[in-house]
Write a protein that holds these residues in place. Structure first.
Motif, PDB file in Angstrom:
ATOM      1  N   LYS A 100      25.251  19.233 -63.048  1.00  0.00           N
ATOM      2  CA  LYS A 100      25.035  20.538 -62.430  1.00  0.00           C
ATOM      3  C   LYS A 100      23.796  21.207 -63.005  1.00  0.00           C
ATOM      4  O   LYS A 100      22.996  21.824 -62.276  1.00  0.00           O
ATOM      5  CB  LYS A 100      26.266  21.413 -62.637  1.00  0.00           C
ATOM      6  N   GLN A 101      23.616  21.072 -64.312  1.00  0.00           N
ATOM      7  CA  GLN A 101      22.437  21.635 -64.960  1.00  0.00           C
ATOM      8  C   GLN A 101      21.162  20.947 -64.463  1.00  0.00           C
ATOM      9  O   GLN A 101      20.127  21.589 -64.284  1.00  0.00           O
ATOM     10  CB  GLN A 101      22.558  21.483 -66.479  1.00  0.00           C
ATOM     11  N   ARG A 102      21.258  19.645 -64.253  1.00  0.00           N
ATOM     12  CA  ARG A 102      20.077  18.901 -63.785  1.00  0.00           C
ATOM     13  C   ARG A 102      19.666  19.345 -62.379  1.00  0.00           C
ATOM     14  O   ARG A 102      18.478  19.504 -62.087  1.00  0.00           O
ATOM     15  CB  ARG A 102      20.369  17.409 -63.792  1.00  0.00           C
ATOM     16  N   LEU A 103      20.653  19.566 -61.532  1.00  0.00           N
ATOM     17  CA  LEU A 103      20.367  19.946 -60.148  1.00  0.00           C
ATOM     18  C   LEU A 103      19.889  21.387 -60.045  1.00  0.00           C
ATOM     19  O   LEU A 103      19.120  21.729 -59.149  1.00  0.00           O
ATOM     20  CB  LEU A 103      21.623  19.743 -59.293  1.00  0.00           C
ATOM     21  N   ASP A 104      20.365  22.231 -60.968  1.00  0.00           N
ATOM     22  CA  ASP A 104      19.958  23.642 -60.938  1.00  0.00           C
ATOM     23  C   ASP A 104      19.782  24.134 -62.373  1.00  0.00           C
ATOM     24  O   ASP A 104      20.713  24.656 -62.984  1.00  0.00           O
ATOM     25  CB  ASP A 104      21.015  24.485 -60.217  1.00  0.00           C
ATOM     26  N   PRO A 105      18.596  23.951 -62.936  1.00  0.00           N
ATOM     27  CA  PRO A 105      18.339  24.341 -64.334  1.00  0.00           C
ATOM     28  C   PRO A 105      18.568  25.819 -64.618  1.00  0.00           C
ATOM     29  O   PRO A 105      18.720  26.214 -65.774  1.00  0.00           O
ATOM     30  CB  PRO A 105      16.862  23.963 -64.537  1.00  0.00           C
ATOM     31  N   THR A 106      18.626  26.661 -63.583  1.00  0.00           N
ATOM     32  CA  THR A 106      18.796  28.103 -63.811  1.00  0.00           C
ATOM     33  C   THR A 106      20.221  28.469 -64.198  1.00  0.00           C
ATOM     34  O   THR A 106      20.480  29.610 -64.579  1.00  0.00           O
ATOM     35  CB  THR A 106      18.413  28.882 -62.543  1.00  0.00           C
ATOM     36  N   VAL A 107      21.174  27.512 -64.074  1.00  0.00           N
ATOM     37  CA  VAL A 107      22.570  27.849 -64.354  1.00  0.00           C
ATOM     38  C   VAL A 107      22.876  27.851 -65.849  1.00  0.00           C
ATOM     39  O   VAL A 107      23.975  28.225 -66.247  1.00  0.00           O
ATOM     40  CB  VAL A 107      23.533  26.871 -63.641  1.00  0.00           C
ATOM     41  N   VAL A 108      21.931  27.454 -66.684  1.00  0.00           N
ATOM     42  CA  VAL A 108      22.218  27.338 -68.113  1.00  0.00           C
ATOM     43  C   VAL A 108      21.026  27.810 -68.930  1.00  0.00           C
ATOM     44  O   VAL A 108      19.865  27.652 -68.535  1.00  0.00           O
ATOM     45  CB  VAL A 108      22.551  25.861 -68.462  1.00  0.00           C
ATOM     46  N   ARG A 109      21.328  28.387 -70.072  1.00  0.00           N
ATOM     47  CA  ARG A 109      20.275  28.753 -71.010  1.00  0.00           C
ATOM     48  C   ARG A 109      19.720  27.487 -71.645  1.00  0.00           C
ATOM     49  O   ARG A 109      20.469  26.518 -71.850  1.00  0.00           O
ATOM     50  CB  ARG A 109      20.815  29.676 -72.104  1.00  0.00           C
ATOM     51  N   PRO A 110      18.430  27.474 -71.980  1.00  0.00           N
ATOM     52  CA  PRO A 110      17.844  26.269 -72.597  1.00  0.00           C
ATOM     53  C   PRO A 110      18.617  25.794 -73.825  1.00  0.00           C
ATOM     54  O   PRO A 110      18.784  24.587 -74.027  1.00  0.00           O
ATOM     55  CB  PRO A 110      16.430  26.736 -72.965  1.00  0.00           C
ATOM     56  N   ALA A 111      19.121  26.739 -74.632  1.00  0.00           N
ATOM     57  CA  ALA A 111      19.840  26.363 -75.856  1.00  0.00           C
ATOM     58  C   ALA A 111      21.165  25.665 -75.555  1.00  0.00           C
ATOM     59  O   ALA A 111      21.688  24.933 -76.403  1.00  0.00           O
ATOM     60  CB  ALA A 111      20.089  27.602 -76.716  1.00  0.00           C
ATOM     61  N   ASP A 112      21.728  25.893 -74.367  1.00  0.00           N
ATOM     62  CA  ASP A 112      23.018  25.312 -74.008  1.00  0.00           C
ATOM     63  C   ASP A 112      22.891  24.072 -73.130  1.00  0.00           C
ATOM     64  O   ASP A 112      23.910  23.510 -72.700  1.00  0.00           O
ATOM     65  CB  ASP A 112      23.875  26.351 -73.275  1.00  0.00           C
ATOM     66  N   LYS A 113      21.686  23.651 -72.859  1.00  0.00           N
ATOM     67  CA  LYS A 113      21.470  22.516 -71.969  1.00  0.00           C
ATOM     68  C   LYS A 113      21.915  21.225 -72.643  1.00  0.00           C
ATOM     69  O   LYS A 113      21.562  20.934 -73.782  1.00  0.00           O
ATOM     70  CB  LYS A 113      19.989  22.428 -71.590  1.00  0.00           C
ATOM     71  N   LEU A 114      22.681  20.427 -71.918  1.00  0.00           N
ATOM     72  CA  LEU A 114      23.167  19.154 -72.442  1.00  0.00           C
ATOM     73  C   LEU A 114      22.070  18.099 -72.353  1.00  0.00           C
ATOM     74  O   LEU A 114      21.370  17.993 -71.354  1.00  0.00           O
ATOM     75  CB  LEU A 114      24.393  18.700 -71.655  1.00  0.00           C
ATOM     76  N   SER A 115      21.974  17.326 -73.408  1.00  0.00           N
ATOM     77  CA  SER A 115      20.905  16.335 -73.507  1.00  0.00           C
ATOM     78  C   SER A 115      21.176  15.121 -72.615  1.00  0.00           C
ATOM     79  O   SER A 115      22.318  14.705 -72.419  1.00  0.00           O
ATOM     80  CB  SER A 115      20.756  15.867 -74.954  1.00  0.00           C
ATOM     81  N   MET A 116      20.103  14.534 -72.116  1.00  0.00           N
ATOM     82  CA  MET A 116      20.186  13.282 -71.368  1.00  0.00           C
ATOM     83  C   MET A 116      20.149  12.086 -72.313  1.00  0.00           C
ATOM     84  O   MET A 116      20.447  10.960 -71.913  1.00  0.00           O
ATOM     85  CB  MET A 116      19.032  13.189 -70.367  1.00  0.00           C
TER      86      MET A 116
END
Length: 207
Positions: A100-116
């Motif tokens: 979900k974060q990958r499809l819409d990066p605006t849904v998460v703060r950069p600090a909370d983004k899950l790593s690939m």
């Protein structure tokens, strides 16, 4: 069959109250996001630790009991077991969240983004599984204690009338008229913790 006090305290655990208590933080040590409140829940002696456990029960701070008042080795064993049980489900949840974060990066703060990156993602899964496991352990304790007021009354008797016997970094609290149960505690770094024991250790026979 009547549930014994030690069985309740050590074979299961409880749910957390989400509201945090007033700011009595007088020590920076924090476990599972729960700060040590040594001024509010002292652990300076075996009876102090037991009284603090009772106080935490009365305030429904079961999260604090698990994080700060119980034997850490036992708690870690319980949480490790719960984590293994839910690891696959957590992995699936975080993969869905990452997509979900990958499809819409605006849904998460950069600090909370899950790593690939696989290793970093696996670490995130393990951390999340431990956090969820902690809350499950807390939920178990709350459920059991809430269903057995007699166990709470007996716990208060141990704190009020019990005789303390210390031996180095271990202690027991016993009642004269209760021969089959004791409270066991251990001391670690000047703090006393309620220990996961229901009987005295017995020496192994010599070979």
């Amino acid at each position: 069959m009547r549930t014994t006090l030690c069985s309740i305290l050590f074979l299961v655990f409880a749910s957390q109250s989400t509201a945090q208590p007033p700011a009595f933080r007088d020590d920076p040590e924090t476990k599972f996001g729960i700060p040590l409140l040594a001024g509010l829940y002292p652990q300076t002696s075996p009876k102090a630790a037991l009284a603090s456990t009772i106080k935490a029960i009365e305030k429904e701070r079961y999260d604090y009991i698990v994080a700060q008042l119980m034997d850490e080795a036992f708690v870690e064993t319980r949480i490790a077991g719960r984590s293994r049980d839910i690891l696959s489900a957590v992995d699936a949840d975080l993969r869905a969240r990452r997509e979900k974060q990958r499809l819409d990066p605006t849904v998460v703060r950069p600090a909370d983004k899950l790593s690939m990156e696989p290793k970093a993602f696996a670490e995130s899964v393990n951390t999340e599984a431990r956090n969820r496991a902690f809350h499950l352990v807390v939920k178990d304790l709350k459920g059991k204690l809430g269903d057995d007021p007699e166990a709470i009354r007996e716990l208060k008797r141990f704190a009020r009338e019990g005789t303390v016997a210390e031996s180095g970094d271990t202690a027991t609290i016993s009642l004269r008229d209760v021969k089959d149960r004791k409270m066991y505690l251990k001391k670690v770094d000047r703090r006393w913790f309620v220990e996961n024991k229901q009987a005295d250790d017995t020496a192994k026979p010599a070979k």
